[in-house]
Design a protein around this motif. Structure first.
Motif, PDB file in Angstrom:
ATOM      1  N   LEU A 230      32.372  36.101  50.902  1.00  0.00           N
ATOM      2  CA  LEU A 230      32.796  36.831  50.713  1.00  0.00           C
ATOM      3  C   LEU A 230      34.177  36.482  49.556  1.00  0.00           C
ATOM      4  CD1 LEU A 230      32.799  40.180  49.898  1.00  0.00           C
ATOM      5  CD2 LEU A 230      34.041  40.734  51.827  1.00  0.00           C
ATOM      6  N   LEU A 231      35.196  35.651  49.742  1.00  0.00           N
ATOM      7  CA  LEU A 231      36.151  35.026  49.430  1.00  0.00           C
ATOM      8  C   LEU A 231      35.970  34.517  48.024  1.00  0.00           C
ATOM      9  CD1 LEU A 231      38.612  34.549  52.324  1.00  0.00           C
ATOM     10  CD2 LEU A 231      38.945  36.209  50.481  1.00  0.00           C
ATOM     11  N   VAL A 232      34.823  34.028  48.475  1.00  0.00           N
ATOM     12  CA  VAL A 232      34.622  33.243  46.768  1.00  0.00           C
ATOM     13  C   VAL A 232      33.706  34.042  46.187  1.00  0.00           C
ATOM     14  CG1 VAL A 232      32.514  31.467  46.339  1.00  0.00           C
ATOM     15  CG2 VAL A 232      34.186  31.232  48.122  1.00  0.00           C
ATOM     16  N   ARG A 233      33.057  35.267  46.132  1.00  0.00           N
ATOM     17  CA  ARG A 233      32.237  35.802  45.107  1.00  0.00           C
ATOM     18  C   ARG A 233      33.139  36.679  44.603  1.00  0.00           C
ATOM     19  NH1 ARG A 233      29.319  33.421  48.187  1.00  0.00           N
ATOM     20  NH2 ARG A 233      27.295  33.083  47.618  1.00  0.00           N
ATOM     21  N   LEU A 234      34.073  37.303  44.922  1.00  0.00           N
ATOM     22  CA  LEU A 234      35.782  38.451  45.170  1.00  0.00           C
ATOM     23  C   LEU A 234      36.562  36.759  43.818  1.00  0.00           C
ATOM     24  CD1 LEU A 234      37.367  39.711  47.786  1.00  0.00           C
ATOM     25  CD2 LEU A 234      35.573  40.993  46.337  1.00  0.00           C
ATOM     26  N   GLY A 235      36.702  35.678  44.193  1.00  0.00           N
ATOM     27  CA  GLY A 235      37.266  35.196  43.040  1.00  0.00           C
ATOM     28  C   GLY A 235      36.433  34.928  41.678  1.00  0.00           C
ATOM     29  N   ASN A 236      35.053  35.024  41.940  1.00  0.00           N
ATOM     30  CA  ASN A 236      33.934  34.753  41.000  1.00  0.00           C
ATOM     31  C   ASN A 236      34.365  35.623  40.073  1.00  0.00           C
ATOM     32  OD1 ASN A 236      33.325  32.149  41.305  1.00  0.00           O
ATOM     33  ND2 ASN A 236      31.521  33.037  42.765  1.00  0.00           N
ATOM     34  N   ARG A 237      34.582  37.187  40.850  1.00  0.00           N
ATOM     35  CA  ARG A 237      34.489  38.532  39.884  1.00  0.00           C
ATOM     36  C   ARG A 237      35.142  38.497  39.290  1.00  0.00           C
ATOM     37  NH1 ARG A 237      32.752  43.790  43.033  1.00  0.00           N
ATOM     38  NH2 ARG A 237      30.833  42.924  43.587  1.00  0.00           N
ATOM     39  N   VAL A 238      36.554  38.132  39.996  1.00  0.00           N
ATOM     40  CA  VAL A 238      37.932  38.088  39.035  1.00  0.00           C
ATOM     41  C   VAL A 238      37.442  37.520  37.914  1.00  0.00           C
ATOM     42  CG1 VAL A 238      40.218  37.616  38.750  1.00  0.00           C
ATOM     43  CG2 VAL A 238      39.666  38.650  41.001  1.00  0.00           C
ATOM     44  N   ALA A 239      37.223  36.003  38.291  1.00  0.00           N
ATOM     45  CA  ALA A 239      37.295  35.103  36.872  1.00  0.00           C
ATOM     46  C   ALA A 239      35.861  35.653  35.577  1.00  0.00           C
ATOM     47  CB  ALA A 239      36.739  34.290  37.125  1.00  0.00           C
ATOM     48  N   ASN A 240      34.686  35.984  36.244  1.00  0.00           N
ATOM     49  CA  ASN A 240      34.030  36.844  34.903  1.00  0.00           C
ATOM     50  C   ASN A 240      34.438  38.036  34.380  1.00  0.00           C
ATOM     51  OD1 ASN A 240      32.064  34.444  36.578  1.00  0.00           O
ATOM     52  ND2 ASN A 240      30.939  36.047  37.934  1.00  0.00           N
ATOM     53  N   ARG A 241      35.302  38.355  35.366  1.00  0.00           N
ATOM     54  CA  ARG A 241      35.688  40.247  34.283  1.00  0.00           C
ATOM     55  C   ARG A 241      36.702  40.107  33.392  1.00  0.00           C
ATOM     56  NH1 ARG A 241      35.507  45.261  38.605  1.00  0.00           N
ATOM     57  NH2 ARG A 241      33.014  45.013  39.586  1.00  0.00           N
ATOM     58  N   LEU A 242      36.992  38.433  34.036  1.00  0.00           N
ATOM     59  CA  LEU A 242      38.526  38.371  33.056  1.00  0.00           C
ATOM     60  C   LEU A 242      38.132  37.195  31.747  1.00  0.00           C
ATOM     61  CD1 LEU A 242      41.641  38.607  35.144  1.00  0.00           C
ATOM     62  CD2 LEU A 242      41.567  39.793  33.251  1.00  0.00           C
ATOM     63  N   GLN A 243      37.140  36.402  31.581  1.00  0.00           N
ATOM     64  CA  GLN A 243      36.725  34.976  31.157  1.00  0.00           C
ATOM     65  C   GLN A 243      36.586  35.845  29.607  1.00  0.00           C
ATOM     66  OE1 GLN A 243      33.153  33.229  32.995  1.00  0.00           O
ATOM     67  NE2 GLN A 243      32.167  34.868  32.082  1.00  0.00           N
ATOM     68  N   GLU A 244      35.521  36.494  29.534  1.00  0.00           N
ATOM     69  CA  GLU A 244      35.543  37.012  27.943  1.00  0.00           C
ATOM     70  C   GLU A 244      37.076  37.385  27.082  1.00  0.00           C
ATOM     71  OE1 GLU A 244      32.952  39.622  24.748  1.00  0.00           O
ATOM     72  OE2 GLU A 244      32.349  39.607  26.929  1.00  0.00           O
ATOM     73  N   ARG A 245      37.522  38.105  28.193  1.00  0.00           N
ATOM     74  CA  ARG A 245      38.785  38.213  27.742  1.00  0.00           C
ATOM     75  C   ARG A 245      39.775  37.546  27.201  1.00  0.00           C
ATOM     76  NH1 ARG A 245      42.754  39.980  25.474  1.00  0.00           N
ATOM     77  NH2 ARG A 245      44.100  41.817  26.218  1.00  0.00           N
ATOM     78  N   VAL A 246      40.352  37.219  28.184  1.00  0.00           N
ATOM     79  CA  VAL A 246      41.160  35.569  28.594  1.00  0.00           C
ATOM     80  C   VAL A 246      40.570  34.715  27.135  1.00  0.00           C
ATOM     81  CG1 VAL A 246      41.765  33.670  29.693  1.00  0.00           C
ATOM     82  CG2 VAL A 246      42.024  35.455  30.821  1.00  0.00           C
TER      83      VAL A 246
END
Length: 577
Positions: free
Chosen positions: A83-99
């Protein structure tokens, strides 16, 4: 001072969006830590119930329950980790275009000398969230509960465990204060070393030709060794404190075991409670010890988060502008001042001009006069310090980004192609680009026959930076990229610098074709021959407009001024003789 609304960046919103997942993780942590009491309870029951009664069925029943509870414990631990791995992926996926977008804007603003790689920082955060350290943070609130359990067995045991926790917390605070500043210094040195290596990779041909490798190695090695030395000192310190915390935990467990035996001899503690107390106190100390071991990763993730936060605040999302009517190509600059990114000294000073759709403007002047700066300002690559740049009377900053992409074509002075095929480079890597538009752009740039002569035609892989092509070939494919999408405004910065006679003829044909189709062309040039098709000429000197008007009139005046300057120089030289 930034407004309060500016302090609500995307990072905070994304972290708030994963709060439900964190609450679920906390629920799993609750069950996991309750199940961690299985071992101590099993020991107490075995030593205090099964052994005195000599009951095999009791021992078997306790063992079955213990195996079942530990199986549930293992399953929940696995689920929490995933679950923690997927939460980390969710943060990265939601921010990667913006970043990615913010990093691109920041790099353009800094003139290509950005400090930290924000996408790398995002990966640091993702890997941290998917690593073991966040689980430790969820387990840490259970330390008082374990200490309370030890206290219930006997107050002395609780006090011993509390003393160990306090000591480890102090070690953790010391670790943070000693390593955080050093970690920042190491990151700065490593970033500089990485930047030097990036420059070396980009200019490998020049380095090889001019035998600069040894000197550049010395420069890179100095920065790399300094970063490595600082990193080694930081890791040595962290390792020393981690070893100290682990030694203290193991020592304290043995102390608790001995203290429990002493209390058992005095009749204040049962035999089963001796081992159980040691296990419980060890479990109470584990989060603090693990936090010290993983503190370096935590510090790195916090620093990465702060850098991303600052990047996103400094480069806010641009509001979607209304889609204006298709531009005709009128250009107006009014009192424009512009400087290179990160500089305060303007390279353009009070520049004003106007072009009607279909006109060709030639910009001439000595090196360093601001010609390329003008090109970058007109394209919007560099923002004006003061004044306005307008296309069809609308400020360039107001144009819808997608519409502006279709409006302006740009060929920079130094053509940089990307690692991909010819087709992808001309299409600007637009996945939905039509083949006919790509071929039309190539034909418009008179590069179609050139491309057909390549090994795989439009599917020829160019390599990094277009290394598979000559300078002239890169320039013509870069021109095709500028013409892709049929833009209304085309900016050409020294388009003939790498062209031979055939290439010059092809360029002139391209400009004639653009002019006949009503496209506005801004042509930065040194060669007088490239000005034959210009309607107007702009002369820049030290960032200021010295002449602007019809081609014949300006070139005649410019030629006379150059002749007078040359004559004056010769007279000064002869007088000195």
């Amino acid at each position: 001072m930034r407004s309060q609304t500016a302090h609500t960046p995307d990072l905070n919103r994304v972290l708030k969006a994963i709060l439900p997942g964190l609450f679920v993780t906390g629920g799993f942590s609750l069950l996991i830590n309750l199940l961690m009491l299985t071992g101590p309870l099993f020991m107490i029951l075995v030593y205090d119930r099964a052994l005195p009664s000599q009951s095999v069925p009791t021992l078997i029943g306790l063992s079955v329950v213990m195996i079942g509870l530990y199986s549930v414990f293992g399953l929940l631990s696995l689920v929490r980790s995933r679950l923690l791995v997927r939460l980390g992926n969710r943060v990265a996926n939601r921010l990667q275009e913006r970043v990615f977008t913010a990093q691109l804007l920041q790099t353009a603003r800094d003139g290509g000398t950005g400090g930290h790689d924000a996408t790398r920082d995002l990966n640091v955060m993702r890997e941290f969230m998917g690593g073991p350290t966040p689980a430790v943070l969820f387990d840490a609130p259970w330390t008082p509960i374990y200490l309370a359990c030890a206290y219930v067995l006997h107050p002395y045991l609780g006090y011993a465990g509390l003393a160990g926790v306090v000591f480890l917390v102090l070690v953790g605070v010391l670790n943070n204060s000693l390593t955080q500043r050093r970690a920042r210094e190491v990151n700065t040195d490593q970033t500089r070393a990485n930047r030097v290596m990036s420059d070396i990779a980009r200019n490998s041909e020049v380095i090889t030709a001019m035998k600069m490798g040894g000197d550049l190695y010395s420069r890179w090695s100095l920065l790399q060794n300094r970063a490595q030395s600082g990193q080694s000192r930081t890791r040595d310190l962290a390792s020393s404190l981690s070893t100290l915390s682990r030694t203290v935990r193991m020592l304290l467990q043995s102390v608790v075991l001995g203290l429990g035996a002493y209390l058992a001899i005095g009749g204040d503690l049962s035999a089963g409670s001796i081992i159980a107390a040691s296990v419980i106190v060890g479990r109470a100390l584990a989060p603090a010890e693990q936090a010290i071991s993983g503190w370096r990763h935590c510090v790195a993730a916090v620093a990465a988060g702060k850098r991303i936060n600052s990047l996103l605040i400094d480069n806010p999302v641009r509001g979607t502008s209304i889609k204006l009517p298709p531009p005709k190509g009128d250009i107006e600059l009014k009192n424009v001042y512009a400087a290179a990114p990160g500089q305060n000294q303007p390279m353009l000073k009070n520049v004003s001009l106007s072009l009607s759709a279909g006109e060709v403007l030639a910009v001439i002047g000595p090196s360093g006069s601001g010609k390329s700066t003008l090109a970058r300002v007109v394209t919007g690559a560099w923002a004006a310090m003061r004044g306005h740049v307008r296309i069809d009377r609308a400020d360039i900053a107001y144009w819808n980004a997608l519409q502006l992409r279709e409006t302006v074509g740009y060929l920079p002075q130094t053509v940089e192609l990307f690692d991909g095929t010819v087709r992808e480079n001309i299409a600007r890597f637009q996945s939905d680009a039509r083949d006919e538009d790509i071929v039309t752009a190539a034909i418009g740039a008179n590069a179609h026959d050139l491309i057909l002569g390549l090994p795989k035609s439009y599917d020829t892989a160019l390599g990094e930076g277009g290394s598979a092509l000559s300078g002239g070939e890169k320039q013509r494919i870069g021109l095709a990229r500028a013409l892709f999408g049929d833009p209304s405004v085309v900016i050409l910065d020294e388009p003939n610098s790498n062209l031979d006679a055939a290439g010059m003829t092809a360029l002139n044909m391209t400009i004639e074709r653009l002019k006949s189709r009503g496209k506005t062309v801004v042509l930065i040039a040194h060669r007088q021959g490239a000005l034959a098709l210009a309607d107007k000429v702009l002369v820049l000197d030290k960032g200021q407009v010295t002449a602007f008007g019809p081609r014949a009139e300006i070139l005649n005046t410019y030629s006379q001024n150059q002749t007078r300057k040359a004559a004056g120089t010769r007279m000064k030289e002869s007088s000195h003789v």
